[in-house]
Each structure stands twice: as structure tokens, then as C-alpha cells.
Design a protein around this motif. Structure first.
Motif, PDB file in Angstrom:
ATOM      1  N   GLN A  32     -36.865  47.410  25.862  1.00  0.00           N
ATOM      2  CA  GLN A  32     -35.832  48.209  25.219  1.00  0.00           C
ATOM      3  C   GLN A  32     -36.229  49.682  25.313  1.00  0.00           C
ATOM      4  O   GLN A  32     -37.408  50.013  25.416  1.00  0.00           O
ATOM      5  N   GLY A  64     -34.581  37.360  16.930  1.00  0.00           N
ATOM      6  CA  GLY A  64     -34.519  37.325  18.385  1.00  0.00           C
ATOM      7  C   GLY A  64     -34.538  35.899  18.888  1.00  0.00           C
ATOM      8  O   GLY A  64     -34.747  34.962  18.138  1.00  0.00           O
ATOM      9  N   GLY A  65     -34.288  35.746  20.187  1.00  0.00           N
ATOM     10  CA  GLY A  65     -34.325  34.411  20.756  1.00  0.00           C
ATOM     11  C   GLY A  65     -34.305  34.460  22.260  1.00  0.00           C
ATOM     12  O   GLY A  65     -33.747  35.378  22.843  1.00  0.00           O
ATOM     13  N   GLY A  66     -34.937  33.512  22.899  1.00  0.00           N
ATOM     14  CA  GLY A  66     -34.954  33.448  24.354  1.00  0.00           C
ATOM     15  C   GLY A  66     -35.636  34.653  24.954  1.00  0.00           C
ATOM     16  O   GLY A  66     -36.612  35.163  24.424  1.00  0.00           O
ATOM     17  N   TYR A  67     -35.078  35.143  26.065  1.00  0.00           N
ATOM     18  CA  TYR A  67     -35.673  36.282  26.751  1.00  0.00           C
ATOM     19  C   TYR A  67     -35.214  37.601  26.164  1.00  0.00           C
ATOM     20  O   TYR A  67     -35.737  38.654  26.497  1.00  0.00           O
ATOM     21  N   SER A  68     -34.239  37.530  25.273  1.00  0.00           N
ATOM     22  CA  SER A  68     -33.620  38.749  24.785  1.00  0.00           C
ATOM     23  C   SER A  68     -34.103  39.087  23.388  1.00  0.00           C
ATOM     24  O   SER A  68     -34.424  38.193  22.606  1.00  0.00           O
ATOM     25  N   ASN A  69     -34.207  40.362  23.077  1.00  0.00           N
ATOM     26  CA  ASN A  69     -34.497  40.819  21.719  1.00  0.00           C
ATOM     27  C   ASN A  69     -33.248  41.418  21.108  1.00  0.00           C
ATOM     28  O   ASN A  69     -32.334  41.834  21.818  1.00  0.00           O
ATOM     29  N   GLN A  70     -33.235  41.486  19.799  1.00  0.00           N
ATOM     30  CA  GLN A  70     -32.175  42.188  19.098  1.00  0.00           C
ATOM     31  C   GLN A  70     -32.588  43.640  18.884  1.00  0.00           C
ATOM     32  O   GLN A  70     -33.763  43.920  18.645  1.00  0.00           O
ATOM     33  N   PRO A  71     -31.654  44.571  18.944  1.00  0.00           N
ATOM     34  CA  PRO A  71     -32.009  45.969  18.655  1.00  0.00           C
ATOM     35  C   PRO A  71     -32.546  46.104  17.236  1.00  0.00           C
ATOM     36  O   PRO A  71     -32.080  45.413  16.316  1.00  0.00           O
ATOM     37  N   GLN A  72     -33.509  47.000  17.079  1.00  0.00           N
ATOM     38  CA  GLN A  72     -34.012  47.306  15.754  1.00  0.00           C
ATOM     39  C   GLN A  72     -33.309  48.564  15.236  1.00  0.00           C
ATOM     40  O   GLN A  72     -33.143  49.529  15.964  1.00  0.00           O
ATOM     41  N   SER A  84     -33.598  43.934  11.892  1.00  0.00           N
ATOM     42  CA  SER A  84     -32.861  43.384  13.026  1.00  0.00           C
ATOM     43  C   SER A  84     -32.455  41.950  12.729  1.00  0.00           C
ATOM     44  O   SER A  84     -32.989  41.307  11.817  1.00  0.00           O
ATOM     45  N   TYR A  85     -31.523  41.445  13.525  1.00  0.00           N
ATOM     46  CA  TYR A  85     -31.267  40.019  13.539  1.00  0.00           C
ATOM     47  C   TYR A  85     -32.458  39.343  14.214  1.00  0.00           C
ATOM     48  O   TYR A  85     -33.268  39.995  14.864  1.00  0.00           O
ATOM     49  N   GLN A 134     -31.212  47.528  26.468  1.00  0.00           N
ATOM     50  CA  GLN A 134     -32.202  46.486  26.724  1.00  0.00           C
ATOM     51  C   GLN A 134     -32.043  45.977  28.158  1.00  0.00           C
ATOM     52  O   GLN A 134     -30.923  45.807  28.632  1.00  0.00           O
ATOM     53  N   ARG A 182     -41.501  43.189  24.716  1.00  0.00           N
ATOM     54  CA  ARG A 182     -42.017  41.949  24.101  1.00  0.00           C
ATOM     55  C   ARG A 182     -42.746  41.159  25.171  1.00  0.00           C
ATOM     56  O   ARG A 182     -42.167  40.878  26.230  1.00  0.00           O
ATOM     57  N   VAL A 208     -40.032  37.867   8.688  1.00  0.00           N
ATOM     58  CA  VAL A 208     -38.982  37.154   9.410  1.00  0.00           C
ATOM     59  C   VAL A 208     -37.991  36.490   8.470  1.00  0.00           C
ATOM     60  O   VAL A 208     -37.081  35.777   8.913  1.00  0.00           O
ATOM     61  N   TYR A 262     -44.589  42.900   9.148  1.00  0.00           N
ATOM     62  CA  TYR A 262     -43.201  42.542   9.364  1.00  0.00           C
ATOM     63  C   TYR A 262     -42.867  41.286   8.563  1.00  0.00           C
ATOM     64  O   TYR A 262     -43.766  40.612   8.032  1.00  0.00           O
ATOM     65  N   TYR A 274     -39.297  45.337   9.337  1.00  0.00           N
ATOM     66  CA  TYR A 274     -40.551  45.832   9.900  1.00  0.00           C
ATOM     67  C   TYR A 274     -40.955  47.140   9.215  1.00  0.00           C
ATOM     68  O   TYR A 274     -40.097  47.927   8.827  1.00  0.00           O
ATOM     69  N   ASN A 315     -38.982  38.686  17.328  1.00  0.00           N
ATOM     70  CA  ASN A 315     -38.323  39.903  17.781  1.00  0.00           C
ATOM     71  C   ASN A 315     -39.273  41.090  17.782  1.00  0.00           C
ATOM     72  O   ASN A 315     -38.851  42.226  17.766  1.00  0.00           O
ATOM     73  N   ASN A 332     -38.640  41.257  28.061  1.00  0.00           N
ATOM     74  CA  ASN A 332     -37.579  42.246  28.131  1.00  0.00           C
ATOM     75  C   ASN A 332     -38.150  43.595  27.744  1.00  0.00           C
ATOM     76  O   ASN A 332     -39.285  43.691  27.269  1.00  0.00           O
ATOM     77  N   TYR A 364     -34.882  39.921   9.950  1.00  0.00           N
ATOM     78  CA  TYR A 364     -36.180  40.521  10.218  1.00  0.00           C
ATOM     79  C   TYR A 364     -36.239  41.938   9.670  1.00  0.00           C
ATOM     80  O   TYR A 364     -35.278  42.713   9.784  1.00  0.00           O
ATOM     81  N   TYR A 409     -35.488  53.475  23.350  1.00  0.00           N
ATOM     82  CA  TYR A 409     -35.007  54.157  22.155  1.00  0.00           C
ATOM     83  C   TYR A 409     -35.121  55.663  22.353  1.00  0.00           C
ATOM     84  O   TYR A 409     -35.991  56.146  23.074  1.00  0.00           O
TER      85      TYR A 409
END
Lengths: 116, 113
Positions: free
Chosen positions: B33, A97-105, A94-95, B48, B92, A50, A48, A33, B99, B31, A31, B35
Motif C-alpha cells: 500500500q 484483512g483477508g487473502g492477498y489483500s489488505n484493508q486501508p488503514q 481498519s476492517y 494498494q 504485508r 483485532v 494492535y 492500531y 491486516n 501486497n 482492527y 500512503y
């Protein structure tokens, strides 16, 4: 390991001119942005991507175009610059994302753009 | 669309005082985050939070996620000059894919030595 690199760092344009901002990342992130940052308004998403060859509109896409021909690069274009586009532009990656969690940007150092 | 509001917009504190910034979303979040952006720098990921009511600590920083997953806070104990910067929350919306994050307007912290 450079992370996210933006060029140029500063630029002054005249109204109506065009330019391209370049973002490159070496973390193999899917990803990418483009944000603009204006005083008191936080970061607003312009466009953005993907994955290579795909782009999508964010919150404030008007007046901008993007391309992602290679996974590591994400270009932001201004076809006809306007004073309202004076801002600091940040690229991030970022990598996925998936599920309830995001990846850090991960952000680049920004491009300070002034349009006269 | 989703809105994320942060208060206060600015905060001046004396070194050693505590500091808190609050983040409120118009919609339920999957969730949130946080910064930090130093003056002249770029945003850097701090943490997070994912679970309802979650509390996480990083040294003098304490992060909370509300029970309804619509608000969050960052509390700094005994501020230092190195804490100077703008703190952003970013969330989000629940049910959205990918993401993407919506950022709050940020709280700028200034610390007097």
C-alpha cells in the motif's frame, strides 16, 4: 462522520509520569492500531487489536500498554514516561484483512507527546 | 524481521519536474500500500497493489509492484505544489495473517514553485 479521533492532540510530561492516550473510531472497524512516528523512521507499530477484548504486541511494545474494552475505543498507556518516548503517536483502524489483500488503514490526526 | 526501505529519504524538485520514490522489502510481500502524509497531517491511503508486475495510475501518479513482489515504486509526473508531503509504502509479508503492515521510512517531497 468523525472517522478516527485522538485525544489529546498535544501533551508535555515529565519523566516518570503516566498518561493515557485515547483513540475512538465510528466506522465499526474490527482492527485498531497504535503507531509512533519518529523522524526518518516511518511508522512503527506499538500494539494492535483485532477485536474487542483482544490486544497484541507490535514491533516496539516496550514501555506501553493498551486496552480495548469497547470495539470503538483503543487506549494507549504509558506507565512511567521516558524521554525516548517523545514522539508523534498515531492511532489507526481498519476492517479485517483477508487473502492477498489488505484493508486501508484510517488514521487519526495524531498526538504530539514530549517528555522532559 | 521484515524490513521495508525507501529511497530517497528527501527529494527537492522544481515544480513541473518528475519525481520517483522506491520501496524495497527484505521479504516477499502479499501486497503493498502507499500512503501520503501532508506536513502536519496524518497518513492517507492512496492505493494498494496486489498482483506481481501490477501497474496502477491515479492521474499524474503511477504505482508499480515488482515481478518478485519485493519492490515497488511511485512516480509523479510534472509535480505540483499540492504534491508536497511524505510518501510511505507499507507491505504485508507473504504468508502472514491479519491486516498488519510494515511501513517504510518514507520519502519527503518538497516542490519549489
Amino acid at each position: 462522520n468523525a472517522g478516527v479521533t485522538q485525544t489529546p492532540k498535544f501533551r508535555v510530561l515529565k519523566t516518570g509520569q503516566s498518561m493515557t492516550l485515547l483513540c475512538a473510531q465510528d466506522m465499526n472497524h474490527e482492527y485498531m492500531y497504535w503507531y509512533r512516528q519518529d523522524p526518518g523512521m516511518g511508522l512503527r507499530l506499538i500494539h494492535y487489536s483485532v477485536g474487542e477484548g483482544t490486544t497484541a504486541k507490535g514491533e516496539v511494545p516496550d514501555g506501553y500498554n493498551v486496552s480495548r474494552l469497547k470495539k470503538q475505543n483503543f487506549l494507549l498507556g504509558l506507565e512511567s514516561a521516558a524521554p525516548s518516548q517523545t514522539s508523534v503517536y498515531f492511532c489507526a483502524s481498519s476492517y479485517s484483512g483477508g487473502g492477498y489483500s489488505n484493508q486501508p488503514q484510517h488514521f487519526g490526526d495524531g498526538t504530539r507527546l514530549s517528555i522532559l | 524481521g521484515q524490513q521495508v526501505m525507501q529511497i530517497p529519504q528527501y527529494q527537492h524538485v522544481q515544480e513541473g519536474e518528475d519525481f520517483t520514490t522506491y520501496c524495497n522489502s527484505s521479504t516477499t510481500l502479499s501486497n503493498i500500500q502507499w500512503y501520503k502524509q501532508r506536513p502536519g497531517g496524518h497518513p492517507v491511503f492512496l492505493i494498494q497493489l496486489v498482483k506481481s508486475g501490477e501497474v496502477k495510475k491515479q492521474k499524474r501518479l503511477t504505482f508499480q509492484f515488482g515481478e518478485a513482489k519485493k519492490n515497488s515504486s511511485l512516480h509523479i509526473t510534472a509535480t505540483q505544489t499540492t504534491d508536497v508531503g511524505t510518501y510511505f509504502c507499507a507491505g504485508r509479508p507473504r504468508g502472514s495473517a491479519g491486516n498488519m503492515l510494515t511501513f517504510g521510512g518514507g520519502t519527503r517531497l518538497m516542490v519549489k514553485p
